[in-house]
Design a protein around this motif. Structure first.
Motif, short mmCIF file in Angstrom:
data_model
loop_
_atom_site.label_atom_id
_atom_site.label_comp_id
_atom_site.label_asym_id
_atom_site.label_seq_id
_atom_site.Cartn_x
_atom_site.Cartn_y
_atom_site.Cartn_z
N LYS A 14 45.90 -19.28 53.89
CA LYS A 14 45.59 -19.84 52.57
C LYS A 14 44.12 -19.65 52.19
O LYS A 14 43.81 -19.35 51.05
CB LYS A 14 45.92 -21.34 52.55
CG LYS A 14 47.40 -21.63 52.34
CD LYS A 14 47.61 -23.10 52.06
CE LYS A 14 49.05 -23.37 51.65
NZ LYS A 14 49.27 -24.79 51.30
N THR A 15 43.23 -19.84 53.16
CA THR A 15 41.79 -19.82 52.85
C THR A 15 41.19 -18.42 52.94
O THR A 15 40.20 -18.13 52.27
CB THR A 15 41.02 -20.76 53.79
OG1 THR A 15 41.25 -20.37 55.16
CG2 THR A 15 41.45 -22.20 53.59
N GLU A 16 41.76 -17.56 53.78
CA GLU A 16 41.16 -16.24 53.99
C GLU A 16 42.12 -15.09 53.73
O GLU A 16 41.76 -13.93 53.92
CB GLU A 16 40.62 -16.13 55.43
CG GLU A 16 39.58 -17.16 55.80
CD GLU A 16 39.05 -16.95 57.21
OE1 GLU A 16 39.15 -15.82 57.73
OE2 GLU A 16 38.54 -17.92 57.79
N LYS A 17 43.36 -15.44 53.35
CA LYS A 17 44.40 -14.40 53.21
C LYS A 17 44.51 -13.58 54.50
O LYS A 17 44.66 -12.34 54.48
CB LYS A 17 44.12 -13.49 52.01
CG LYS A 17 44.22 -14.21 50.67
CD LYS A 17 44.04 -13.28 49.52
CE LYS A 17 44.45 -13.92 48.18
NZ LYS A 17 43.91 -15.24 47.94
N ALA A 18 44.42 -14.27 55.63
CA ALA A 18 44.43 -13.62 56.94
C ALA A 18 45.83 -13.16 57.34
O ALA A 18 46.84 -13.62 56.78
CB ALA A 18 43.90 -14.60 57.99
N ARG A 19 45.88 -12.24 58.30
CA ARG A 19 47.14 -11.75 58.87
C ARG A 19 47.14 -12.08 60.36
O ARG A 19 46.83 -11.23 61.20
CB ARG A 19 47.27 -10.23 58.66
CG ARG A 19 47.40 -9.81 57.20
CD ARG A 19 47.41 -8.30 57.06
NE ARG A 19 48.38 -7.66 57.93
CZ ARG A 19 48.08 -6.95 59.03
NH1 ARG A 19 46.82 -6.82 59.42
NH2 ARG A 19 49.03 -6.40 59.75
N PRO A 20 47.47 -13.31 60.72
CA PRO A 20 47.40 -13.72 62.13
C PRO A 20 48.63 -13.29 62.94
O PRO A 20 49.71 -13.05 62.38
CB PRO A 20 47.32 -15.24 62.06
CG PRO A 20 48.02 -15.59 60.79
CD PRO A 20 47.82 -14.44 59.85
N LEU A 21 48.43 -13.19 64.24
CA LEU A 21 49.53 -13.00 65.20
C LEU A 21 49.46 -14.17 66.17
O LEU A 21 48.38 -14.50 66.69
CB LEU A 21 49.36 -11.69 65.97
CG LEU A 21 50.29 -11.51 67.20
CD1 LEU A 21 51.72 -11.24 66.74
CD2 LEU A 21 49.80 -10.39 68.11
N GLY A 76 50.51 -23.37 64.46
CA GLY A 76 51.16 -23.10 63.18
C GLY A 76 50.31 -23.57 62.01
O GLY A 76 50.18 -22.87 61.00
N LYS A 77 49.72 -24.77 62.14
CA LYS A 77 48.87 -25.30 61.06
C LYS A 77 47.66 -24.41 60.83
O LYS A 77 47.26 -24.16 59.69
CB LYS A 77 48.41 -26.72 61.41
CG LYS A 77 49.50 -27.77 61.33
CD LYS A 77 48.94 -29.14 61.67
CE LYS A 77 49.99 -30.24 61.56
NZ LYS A 77 49.45 -31.57 61.86
N LEU A 78 47.06 -23.93 61.93
CA LEU A 78 45.87 -23.09 61.81
C LEU A 78 46.23 -21.75 61.17
O LEU A 78 45.48 -21.23 60.33
CB LEU A 78 45.23 -22.87 63.19
CG LEU A 78 43.94 -22.04 63.20
CD1 LEU A 78 42.88 -22.67 62.29
CD2 LEU A 78 43.40 -21.90 64.62
N ALA A 79 47.38 -21.18 61.56
CA ALA A 79 47.83 -19.92 60.95
C ALA A 79 48.00 -20.11 59.44
O ALA A 79 47.56 -19.28 58.64
CB ALA A 79 49.15 -19.48 61.59
N ASN A 80 48.60 -21.21 59.05
CA ASN A 80 48.80 -21.52 57.63
C ASN A 80 47.46 -21.67 56.91
O ASN A 80 47.26 -21.15 55.81
CB ASN A 80 49.62 -22.81 57.51
CG ASN A 80 49.94 -23.17 56.07
OD1 ASN A 80 50.49 -22.36 55.32
ND2 ASN A 80 49.58 -24.38 55.67
N HIS A 81 46.53 -22.38 57.55
CA HIS A 81 45.20 -22.61 56.98
C HIS A 81 44.46 -21.29 56.77
O HIS A 81 43.86 -21.05 55.71
CB HIS A 81 44.40 -23.52 57.93
CG HIS A 81 42.95 -23.67 57.56
ND1 HIS A 81 42.52 -24.48 56.53
CD2 HIS A 81 41.84 -23.08 58.09
CE1 HIS A 81 41.20 -24.40 56.45
NE2 HIS A 81 40.76 -23.57 57.37
N LEU A 82 44.51 -20.40 57.77
CA LEU A 82 43.80 -19.12 57.68
C LEU A 82 44.40 -18.22 56.61
O LEU A 82 43.67 -17.50 55.90
CB LEU A 82 43.83 -18.41 59.04
CG LEU A 82 43.03 -19.09 60.17
CD1 LEU A 82 43.32 -18.44 61.51
CD2 LEU A 82 41.53 -19.06 59.87
#
Length: 470
Positions: free
Chosen positions: A127-134, A119-125
């Motif tokens: 915020k920093t990369e505007k990523a769309r994680p699954l 969850g923390k990594l998803a949040n980090h990505l």
């Protein structure tokens, strides 16, 4: 916090040198003996301790050091450089796929914090990369893990793929990967099962998941509280899976920190992130040089600045800097800043990131009570809009009214206003690139004080260069 005892012991070992004008090889030998004991007490791997002590000693007993004008400072510099080298020298970034998705697989023992880290990594990505994680829920043996990942997904508005607990984790990952490709998610974060100990069944399952997902990163999540066991676990996972990086969780706990100093050397895998709390924002990219500075009590201004920047847009920061420079910073700004700072984490931890703050007597005992902050906010909220904008209006009768309205004494109101004015004056000095009055006394005159001043001066020079580039 982790490393506090180690920091204190290392500082004690090196501070003895500052009392000597001339340093001999015997002095270095005595210092290295104390450093060796300090590292062993911090639960650092014996092999790593021997290598570190050998390297520092070889460099420290050279004639160019012992015969220099400031041998003590030179030795502190060597310890800092070797500590950085032990921790990994360079900051390691995530391995990314040339085409989406980039797949990151989390592995580790049960209870290490893999699900929370996902969850923390998803949040980090995001915020920093505007990523769309699954996120893929691959831990079917602990039903709460799936529920926990779903809750995190809801909080972050990140999709979580799961198929319940009756389907093989391998099949869940297979279908989750197909969905990620269909939806064009740029990151896939796979949360896998853990055990209380490493066993053959667990490793076989992880190897199958690795084969299907072809991850760009296999991040081993280890609990800093486990000490030397974390190194053994890391070595075993590395041999069987080939880990690409390490995440150390619970570094904010009452741990000796030895795992962080050992894992890089033992496995060769870089530490990429550290978990520093329970909140989804409590994740830090691991910088070996900054961690070495923290361990040696030299502060970490760069991380402190980055923490502040996370909650500020550039326009807002420029407006605030202008107010500070022109000395128009008012109580409305004060309240806003207070909320921002409290959102960055415990104030006592932030203070320790400032170079030289470790020199302030009793700083290790500083604890900021949230109730005290609430009292100060109540005082400000008891002011009229005009008083908040112009603190000079606060004459004795107005202060008595504020005290009565906020449930505080006049003495407490006077103290808060005095602190506000002193802080405003210090901020004005710093925006002009000056060392605030009294900072020299805070840093002290010994080795640690000089190192603190050097760190602060480096930071201020960087800020000046940044302004010139603009």
């Amino acid at each position: 916090m982790a490393f506090e005892n180690l920091t204190e012991r290392l500082q004690q070992a090196m501070s003895k040198l500052r009392k000597k004008g001339k340093i001999t090889e015997a002095d270095v030998t005595e210092m290295m003996r104390e450093i060796r004991l300090a590292l062993l007490e911090a639960d650092v791997n014996l092999k790593v301790v021997k290598e570190f002590v050998k390297n520092v000693r070889q460099r420290a007993v050279g004639t160019e050091v012992l015969d220099s004008l400031s041998p003590a400072q030179q030795i502190v510099k060597i310890v800092d450089e070797e500590l950085t080298k032990t921790l990994g020298s360079e900051t390691a970034t995530l391995n990314k796929s040339p085409k989406i998705p980039t797949v990151i697989m989390m592995v580790g023992l049960q209870g290490a914090g893999k699900t929370t880290f996902a969850g923390k990594l998803a949040n980090h990505l995001m915020k920093t990369e505007k990523a769309r994680p699954l996120m893929i829920a691959g831990d079917v043996y602990r039903p709460a893990a799936i529920d926990q990942l779903k809750v995190l997904g809801q909080q972050l508005n990140v999709p979580v793929f799961d198929m319940g607990t009756d389907v093989s984790p391998v099949e869940i990952v297979r279908q989750g990967m197909a969905l990620a490709r269909e939806k064009k998610n740029d990151y896939v974060l796979i949360d896998t099962a853990g055990r209380l100990h490493i066993d053959e069944k667990l490793m076989d399952e992880l190897k199958q998941i690795k084969e299907i997902a072809q991850p760009n990163e296999i991040l081993l999540v280890v609990d800093a509280m486990t000490g030397q066991d974390a190194v053994t676990v890391a070595d075993s996972f590395n041999q069987q899976l080939g880990i690409t990086g390490v995440v150390i969780t619970k570094l904010d706990g009452d741990t000796r920190g030895g795992a962080a100093l050992s894992i890089r050397q033992v496995t060769g895998a870089p530490i990429k992130f550290t978990g520093t709390g329970e909140k989804l924002t409590d994740l830090e990219v691991f910088h070996p040089d900054r961690m070495a500075s923290r361990i040696l009590g030299m502060g970490d201004m760069l991380t402190l600045i980055e923490k502040a920047q996370q909650d500020y847009d550039e326009k807002k920061a420029e407006e605030l800097a202008k107010k500070m420079k022109e000395n128009t910073f008012d109580f409305n700004d004060f309240i806003e800043q207070m909320d921002q700072v409290m959102g960055m984490g415990p104030l006592e931890d932030l203070l320790k990131m400032i170079p030289g703050m470790n020199q302030v007597p009793g700083i290790e005992n500083v604890k900021v009570d949230p109730k005290q902050i609430a009292h100060q906010k109540a005082m400000v909220m008891s002011m009229t809009p005009a008083e908040r904008e112009n603190p000079d209006l606060l004459n004795p009768s107005r202060r008595r009214r504020i005290a009565a309205g906020s449930g505080n004494s006049v003495v407490e109101v006077n103290r808060m206003i005095k602190q506000f004015k002193e802080a405003r004056k210090m901020m004005q000095q710093m925006t002009k690139g000056q060392m605030p009055a009294g900072m020299d006394q805070m840093f002290g005159s010994g080795i640690k004080g000089k190192m603190g001043k050097m760190a602060m001066n480096r930071m201020m020079k960087k800020q000046k260069k940044k302004k010139k580039r603009k």
